[in-house]
Design a protein around this motif. Structure first.
Motif, PDB file in Angstrom:
ATOM      1  N   LEU A 148      -0.787   5.472   9.050  1.00  0.00           N
ATOM      2  CA  LEU A 148       0.121   6.625   9.128  1.00  0.00           C
ATOM      3  C   LEU A 148      -0.206   7.634   8.038  1.00  0.00           C
ATOM      4  O   LEU A 148      -0.322   8.827   8.283  1.00  0.00           O
ATOM      5  CB  LEU A 148       1.576   6.149   8.966  1.00  0.00           C
ATOM      6  CG  LEU A 148       2.601   7.278   8.839  1.00  0.00           C
ATOM      7  CD1 LEU A 148       2.692   8.086  10.125  1.00  0.00           C
ATOM      8  CD2 LEU A 148       3.966   6.747   8.424  1.00  0.00           C
ATOM      9  N   MET A 149      -0.369   7.162   6.804  1.00  0.00           N
ATOM     10  CA  MET A 149      -0.574   8.102   5.694  1.00  0.00           C
ATOM     11  C   MET A 149      -1.533   7.527   4.663  1.00  0.00           C
ATOM     12  O   MET A 149      -1.730   6.318   4.589  1.00  0.00           O
ATOM     13  CB  MET A 149       0.770   8.451   5.038  1.00  0.00           C
ATOM     14  CG  MET A 149       1.563   7.253   4.569  1.00  0.00           C
ATOM     15  SD  MET A 149       3.219   7.798   4.042  1.00  0.00           S
ATOM     16  CE  MET A 149       4.022   6.202   3.908  1.00  0.00           C
ATOM     17  N   GLN A 184       0.807  -1.219   0.000  1.00  0.00           N
ATOM     18  CA  GLN A 184       0.000   0.000   0.000  1.00  0.00           C
ATOM     19  C   GLN A 184       0.840   1.270   0.000  1.00  0.00           C
ATOM     20  O   GLN A 184       0.329   2.345  -0.313  1.00  0.00           O
ATOM     21  CB  GLN A 184      -0.937  -0.008   1.209  1.00  0.00           C
ATOM     22  CG  GLN A 184      -1.969  -1.127   1.134  1.00  0.00           C
ATOM     23  CD  GLN A 184      -2.912  -1.126   2.326  1.00  0.00           C
ATOM     24  OE1 GLN A 184      -2.609  -1.732   3.350  1.00  0.00           O
ATOM     25  NE2 GLN A 184      -4.045  -0.469   2.203  1.00  0.00           N
ATOM     26  N   ILE A 185       2.126   1.170   0.397  1.00  0.00           N
ATOM     27  CA  ILE A 185       2.927   2.395   0.505  1.00  0.00           C
ATOM     28  C   ILE A 185       4.258   2.366  -0.244  1.00  0.00           C
ATOM     29  O   ILE A 185       4.730   3.407  -0.697  1.00  0.00           O
ATOM     30  CB  ILE A 185       3.211   2.777   1.986  1.00  0.00           C
ATOM     31  CG1 ILE A 185       4.080   1.723   2.690  1.00  0.00           C
ATOM     32  CG2 ILE A 185       1.920   3.027   2.738  1.00  0.00           C
ATOM     33  CD1 ILE A 185       4.657   2.217   4.034  1.00  0.00           C
ATOM     34  N   HIS A 188       7.303   5.103  -0.611  1.00  0.00           N
ATOM     35  CA  HIS A 188       7.964   4.966   0.696  1.00  0.00           C
ATOM     36  C   HIS A 188       9.347   4.325   0.529  1.00  0.00           C
ATOM     37  O   HIS A 188      10.239   4.536   1.358  1.00  0.00           O
ATOM     38  CB  HIS A 188       7.057   4.101   1.589  1.00  0.00           C
ATOM     39  CG  HIS A 188       7.627   3.706   2.899  1.00  0.00           C
ATOM     40  ND1 HIS A 188       7.826   4.598   3.934  1.00  0.00           N
ATOM     41  CD2 HIS A 188       8.040   2.495   3.371  1.00  0.00           C
ATOM     42  CE1 HIS A 188       8.332   3.944   4.983  1.00  0.00           C
ATOM     43  NE2 HIS A 188       8.475   2.679   4.659  1.00  0.00           N
ATOM     44  N   TYR A 189       9.525   3.579  -0.575  1.00  0.00           N
ATOM     45  CA  TYR A 189      10.831   2.942  -0.822  1.00  0.00           C
ATOM     46  C   TYR A 189      11.939   3.990  -0.819  1.00  0.00           C
ATOM     47  O   TYR A 189      13.057   3.717  -0.379  1.00  0.00           O
ATOM     48  CB  TYR A 189      10.800   2.187  -2.156  1.00  0.00           C
ATOM     49  CG  TYR A 189      12.023   1.308  -2.353  1.00  0.00           C
ATOM     50  CD1 TYR A 189      12.137   0.085  -1.704  1.00  0.00           C
ATOM     51  CD2 TYR A 189      13.091   1.726  -3.167  1.00  0.00           C
ATOM     52  CE1 TYR A 189      13.265  -0.710  -1.862  1.00  0.00           C
ATOM     53  CE2 TYR A 189      14.213   0.932  -3.332  1.00  0.00           C
ATOM     54  CZ  TYR A 189      14.300  -0.287  -2.674  1.00  0.00           C
ATOM     55  OH  TYR A 189      15.421  -1.068  -2.831  1.00  0.00           O
ATOM     56  N   HIS A 190      11.625   5.190  -1.324  1.00  0.00           N
ATOM     57  CA  HIS A 190      12.629   6.263  -1.327  1.00  0.00           C
ATOM     58  C   HIS A 190      12.384   7.324  -0.258  1.00  0.00           C
ATOM     59  O   HIS A 190      13.277   8.094   0.051  1.00  0.00           O
ATOM     60  CB  HIS A 190      12.679   6.923  -2.712  1.00  0.00           C
ATOM     61  CG  HIS A 190      13.082   5.966  -3.799  1.00  0.00           C
ATOM     62  ND1 HIS A 190      12.181   5.450  -4.717  1.00  0.00           N
ATOM     63  CD2 HIS A 190      14.273   5.380  -4.081  1.00  0.00           C
ATOM     64  CE1 HIS A 190      12.821   4.611  -5.535  1.00  0.00           C
ATOM     65  NE2 HIS A 190      14.072   4.548  -5.161  1.00  0.00           N
ATOM     66  N   HIS A 191      11.169   7.359   0.299  1.00  0.00           N
ATOM     67  CA  HIS A 191      10.831   8.409   1.284  1.00  0.00           C
ATOM     68  C   HIS A 191      10.802   7.878   2.717  1.00  0.00           C
ATOM     69  O   HIS A 191      10.250   8.517   3.603  1.00  0.00           O
ATOM     70  CB  HIS A 191       9.447   9.004   0.965  1.00  0.00           C
ATOM     71  CG  HIS A 191       9.396   9.812  -0.295  1.00  0.00           C
ATOM     72  ND1 HIS A 191       9.251  11.183  -0.313  1.00  0.00           N
ATOM     73  CD2 HIS A 191       9.477   9.440  -1.592  1.00  0.00           C
ATOM     74  CE1 HIS A 191       9.235  11.614  -1.566  1.00  0.00           C
ATOM     75  NE2 HIS A 191       9.373  10.569  -2.355  1.00  0.00           N
ATOM     76  N   TRP A 192      11.366   6.697   2.940  1.00  0.00           N
ATOM     77  CA  TRP A 192      11.176   6.044   4.245  1.00  0.00           C
ATOM     78  C   TRP A 192      11.736   6.860   5.405  1.00  0.00           C
ATOM     79  O   TRP A 192      11.168   6.823   6.508  1.00  0.00           O
ATOM     80  CB  TRP A 192      11.758   4.624   4.226  1.00  0.00           C
ATOM     81  CG  TRP A 192      13.229   4.535   3.975  1.00  0.00           C
ATOM     82  CD1 TRP A 192      13.849   4.468   2.758  1.00  0.00           C
ATOM     83  CD2 TRP A 192      14.270   4.524   4.954  1.00  0.00           C
ATOM     84  NE1 TRP A 192      15.212   4.411   2.918  1.00  0.00           N
ATOM     85  CE2 TRP A 192      15.501   4.434   4.258  1.00  0.00           C
ATOM     86  CE3 TRP A 192      14.295   4.569   6.354  1.00  0.00           C
ATOM     87  CZ2 TRP A 192      16.735   4.403   4.908  1.00  0.00           C
ATOM     88  CZ3 TRP A 192      15.527   4.527   6.999  1.00  0.00           C
ATOM     89  CH2 TRP A 192      16.729   4.450   6.284  1.00  0.00           C
TER      90      TRP A 192
END
Ligand code: FCB
Length: 439
Positions: free
Chosen positions: A398-399, A21-22, A57-61
């Motif tokens: 969370l988002m 999902q993220i 999220h893979y890059h914004h974790w």
């Protein structure tokens, strides 16, 4: 308004998400999943959206973990994707996938966030779906092998581990109702998936225990079953719904049997030898996760099993059309404790609501979500006051993220995500929780 100090010392507050999902499944060498296949088939997912980019999220974790820390959460419930670790489901490991979860867990620990891992939150590798997926009894072993590979890498740093998220959704919703991948509508497939998902949970739990992994739990979803009337037919229909939705999984885990109503309806379709699997299925767990959102109003209908339909209820509804019914959360916390789990620690591992949130002048005024959470916190506090060993509560989510068959339209986040720019904007509910957790 709620405050942290209204809850017992050591009560854990957290936020939940799930990998598909993220993360953005097109990044980092992840394999194809049955959700990619399902989404590509017209009519299954709104606008045929999928998790290829999601919240990236893979890059914004790091930014996302900062948001968790800055809210004052104690823990983060995330999931790992089977197909990111093993692109074909078995065999060759994707080193980038293991590295990603390694970094993520370290990132939580560096920020003082306790990692709660879910090992399966629905993105089955397509290569295993080709072999029948949850209909194939071998999935118990495939799943346990994957769990071992992942936990060999991160297990020692994980605070608590859940095997499979929402066994009802993995089996019934996806193989009888066809609403989720693989979109099957077949009673025999459903019965087999219901049993195999239980067996996979138990097999993985045993394999992980043998490796020294502790604090393993099961996570079930519960929906309150309200008969549409006092007629015997509606009451019986609601009891059937309650049994295949709520009691089937709990009864398997904690009583080593399935409810009589379900056995008489599905026995011809369960895999042979199913009665012999309960010692594995009932392998003791250390905690139970309760996911709760709503109730359904159940009305009997003519026709084949299960012989009922859901009708619209009178209560205020969320963007999903789900009635807001916090009494149901209290009901299930009581029921789990009294009927099934005794002194076992319980966690609310998901609760929250979708709302058509929009950013205006840099903020999102989601007062309805603040109220929703406050009412469900009240239910949690009431359960604790009655002696239910409830140890924590995790908000879904969370988002904003890829809400499965609903694509990106339904927004469950405490943080708004603009899916064009990927910008994160904390909503009013995030700020309210942050204030509550500091008090
Ligand atoms: C639960 C799922 C989660 C999310 C919420 C709204 O059933 O576990 O991924 O979709 O519902």
């Amino acid at each position: 308004m709620y405050k942290r100090s209204d809850f017992p010392d050591g009560f854990t507050f957290g936020a939940s998400t799930a990998a598909y999902q993220i993360e953005g499944h097109s990044f980092g060498g992840a394999g194809r999943t049955h959700w990619d296949d399902f989404a590509e088939t017209p009519g299954n997912v709104i606008r045929a959206e999928n998790g290829a980019v999601a919240c990236d999220h893979y890059h914004h974790w790091q930014e996302d973990l900062d948001l968790i820390r800055d809210a004052g959460f104690d823990a983060y419930r995330f999931s790992a994707s089977w197909a990111r670790v093993l692109p074909e489901g078995r065999g060759t490991v994707n080193p980038e996938g293991l590295d990603f979860y390694d970094r993520l867990v370290d990132g939580m620990l560096e920020r003082g966030i306790k990692p709660m891992a879910t090992l399966y939150h629905w993105e089955l590798p397509s290569a295993l779906a080709d072999l029948g997926g949850w209909r194939n009894p071998d999935i118990a072993k495939w799943f346990a092998d994957y769990c071992e590979i992942l936990m060999d890498r991160i297990g020692e740093r994980i605070w608590k581990t859940a095997t499979i998220n929402e066994l009802w959704c993995v089996s019934f919703l996806s193989h009888f109702l066809g609403h989720h991948a693989p979109g099957v509508r077949d009673i025999r497939a459903a019965a087999r998936a219901m049993h195999h998902v239980m067996l996979a949970h138990g097999t993985a739990t045993q394999a992980l225990r043998a490796k020294g992994v502790n604090q393993i739990g099961a996570v079930c979803n519960f929906t309150y079953s309200q008969p549409a009337s006092r007629s015997p037919e509606d009451i019986e229909a609601a009891a059937t719904f309650d049994d295949y939705y709520n009691n089937f999984f709990m009864s398997g885990f904690f009583k080593k049997e399935y409810p009589e109503r379900i056995v008489s309806a599905l026995a011809d379709h369960f895999p042979s030898g199913w009665q012999d699997d309960f010692d594995v299925i009932g392998t003791p767990v250390d905690w139970l996760g309760v996911n709760y959102y709503t109730r359904e109003i159940i009305k009997a209908t003519d026709g084949p099993w299960p012989g009922h339909t859901s009708i619209e209820g009178p209560l205020p509804k969320t963007q999903m059309g789900w009635e807001i019914y916090p009494e149901g959360l209290l009901h299930f916390l009581r029921r789990c404790h009294v009927d099934y789990t005794g002194d076992l620690p319980l966690y609310v591992t998901e609760n929250g609501m979708a709302n058509p949130d929009i950013v205006v002048d840099g903020t999102v005024d989601d007062v309805v979500r603040i109220d929703y959470l406050a009412r469900h916190f009240d239910a949690a506090k009431q359960a604790i006051a009655e002696g239910v060993p409830l140890n924590g509560y995790f908000v879904w989510s969370l988002m904003d993220n890829f809400e499965w068959a609903f694509g990106y339209e339904k927004r469950f986040g405490l943080v708004h995500v603009d899916f064009e720019t990927l910008q994160r904007t904390p909503k009013a509910s995030y700020m309210a929780l942050k204030a509550a957790l500091a008090s």
